[in-house]
Write an enzyme that holds these catalytic residues in place. Structure first.
Site, PDB file in Angstrom:
ATOM      1  N   ARG A 150      48.233  52.379  34.452  1.00  0.00           N
ATOM      2  CA  ARG A 150      49.138  51.342  34.376  1.00  0.00           C
ATOM      3  C   ARG A 150      48.558  50.229  33.468  1.00  0.00           C
ATOM      4  O   ARG A 150      47.266  49.737  33.910  1.00  0.00           O
ATOM      5  CB  ARG A 150      49.733  50.893  35.650  1.00  0.00           C
ATOM      6  CG  ARG A 150      50.604  49.651  35.655  1.00  0.00           C
ATOM      7  CD  ARG A 150      49.742  48.503  35.889  1.00  0.00           C
ATOM      8  NE  ARG A 150      50.567  47.199  36.152  1.00  0.00           N
ATOM      9  CZ  ARG A 150      50.289  45.899  36.221  1.00  0.00           C
ATOM     10  NH1 ARG A 150      48.967  45.599  36.038  1.00  0.00           N
ATOM     11  NH2 ARG A 150      51.112  44.999  36.152  1.00  0.00           N
TER      12      ARG A 150
ATOM     13  N   THR B 253      49.508  34.778  32.770  1.00  0.00           N
ATOM     14  CA  THR B 253      48.952  35.325  33.896  1.00  0.00           C
ATOM     15  C   THR B 253      50.177  35.730  34.815  1.00  0.00           C
ATOM     16  O   THR B 253      51.153  34.797  34.672  1.00  0.00           O
ATOM     17  CB  THR B 253      47.911  34.427  34.742  1.00  0.00           C
ATOM     18  OG1 THR B 253      47.707  35.027  35.981  1.00  0.00           O
ATOM     19  CG2 THR B 253      48.321  32.966  34.754  1.00  0.00           C
ATOM     20  N   GLY B 254      50.288  36.408  35.894  1.00  0.00           N
ATOM     21  CA  GLY B 254      51.523  36.749  36.619  1.00  0.00           C
ATOM     22  C   GLY B 254      51.805  38.231  36.800  1.00  0.00           C
ATOM     23  O   GLY B 254      50.961  39.074  36.705  1.00  0.00           O
TER      24      GLY B 254
ATOM     25  N   THR C 179      43.601  37.706  37.273  1.00  0.00           N
ATOM     26  CA  THR C 179      43.401  37.476  35.647  1.00  0.00           C
ATOM     27  C   THR C 179      42.973  36.062  35.395  1.00  0.00           C
ATOM     28  O   THR C 179      43.202  35.226  36.203  1.00  0.00           O
ATOM     29  CB  THR C 179      44.954  37.465  35.103  1.00  0.00           C
ATOM     30  OG1 THR C 179      45.533  38.743  35.548  1.00  0.00           O
ATOM     31  CG2 THR C 179      45.181  37.280  33.677  1.00  0.00           C
TER      32      THR C 179
END
Lengths: 140, 169
Positions: free
Chosen positions: A29, A52-53, A1
């Site tokens: 997804r 992000t993550g 990302t």
């Protein structure tokens, strides 16, 4: 990302986030990145955030909107991003990071993963980091 | 008002072989965005330009460097937003688009909607003159190797990935 937040000389803020997802993810997804309030959020009254993550964790806590709300309630940009990530970790055991700029140009960035590449420019100064607590200063 | 910009290249267990490239790329993106701000450009233009630079860098999984889903296909997600009117645009599960953030901005500016998904996003891209690129342009050899390893040793790798925090977007 990847992501970016900015405030311009007119005091307008903006954010953008983009991702390819996760290797071998289920088809269809979607994580946090394209969703307003989770992967990013901004409001000229407060500032801008890009996250992000772990997408599912960020979605559950609407991380970007949470950071903006904390700032609206009086947290600094740095306090807001740290508090929101701590809250996400506590509530859903999720990890990630975010970058923030307030409508006054105050910067914030934090992550509770092993690493996050980040860089910031303000008043001609470039700052950057990769590991927790690391902050380099200088030119490109 | 002093303009400012902050960039990230993803929070995860970035391996050493990607560390230097990741840091260099976010520095370049910050500088690119800052140049736009310094020239009187908008925050929206700055974040779009910075993210496009990162999407074009195979060190990151956005755009070029994309990972493959379980069907071996690319699905990309992006959003953009501006804080004056809270205008926003996003795309998800879009295929074969080199710069999804650019498409997200077109959703924001040229539709009454906030988010377009899948085939609808690709059809909209075509209507806006954005051409699809071959998947080979987006997927790196490293992405293919990672996908093949994952699919071959799926259950074991899934556990290892979770431990390494690599199951992040």
């Amino acid at each position: 990302t990847v992501g970016a937040v900015a405030v311009d000389s007119n005091g307008n803020v903006a954010c953008a986030t983009s991702t390819g997802g996760i290797t071998a993810k289920m088809a269809g997804r979607v994580g946090d990145s394209p969703l307003i309030g989770s992967g990013g959020y901004c409001d000229n009254d407060v500032g801008a955030v890009s996250c992000t993550g772990h997408g599912e964790s960020i979605l559950k806590v609407c991380l970007a909107r949470h950071i903006i709300q904390l700032m609206a309630d009086g947290h600094t940009a740095q306090q807001g991003v740290e508090a929101a990530l701590t809250s996400m970790s506590r509530k859903v055991q999720g990890t990630g990071g975010a970058v923030v700029v307030s409508n006054k140009g105050e910067l914030g960035m934090h992550f509770n993963t092993e690493r996050m590449a980040w860089a910031a420019m303000r008043n001609g100064d470039l700052k950057w980091g990769l590991n927790p607590g690391e902050e380099g200063i200088g030119v490109l | 008002m002093l303009p400012a910009i902050v960039i990230h290249g993803g929070a995860w267990a970035i391996p050493d072989n990607l560390a230097e490239a990741s840091v260099l790329a976010v520095k370049e993106a910050a500088q690119r965005g800052y140049e736009i701000l310094q020239g009187g450009g908008s925050a929206l233009d700055a974040v779009e330009a910075a993210v496009i630079l990162l999407e074009d860098n195979p060190a990151f999984d956005a755009g070029t460097g994309a990972v493959l889903n379980e069907d071996g296909e690319v699905e990309l997600d992006a959003m953009i937003m501006e804080g004056k009117s809270l205008a926003a645009g996003g795309v998800c599960c879009v295929k074969n688009i080199k710069n999804p953030v650019q498409l997200a901005r077109l959703v924001m500016e040229n539709t009454d909607h906030v988010l377009l998904s899948g085939q609808g996003a690709n059809t909209f891209a075509k209507s806006q003159g954005i051409e699809e690129v071959p998947v080979e342009i987006l997927v790196t050899e490293e992405s293919k190797r990672e996908w093949e390893t994952y699919m071959q040793f799926r259950k074991t790798v899934k556990v290892l990935f979770r431990e390494r925090q690599s199951d992040h977007d």
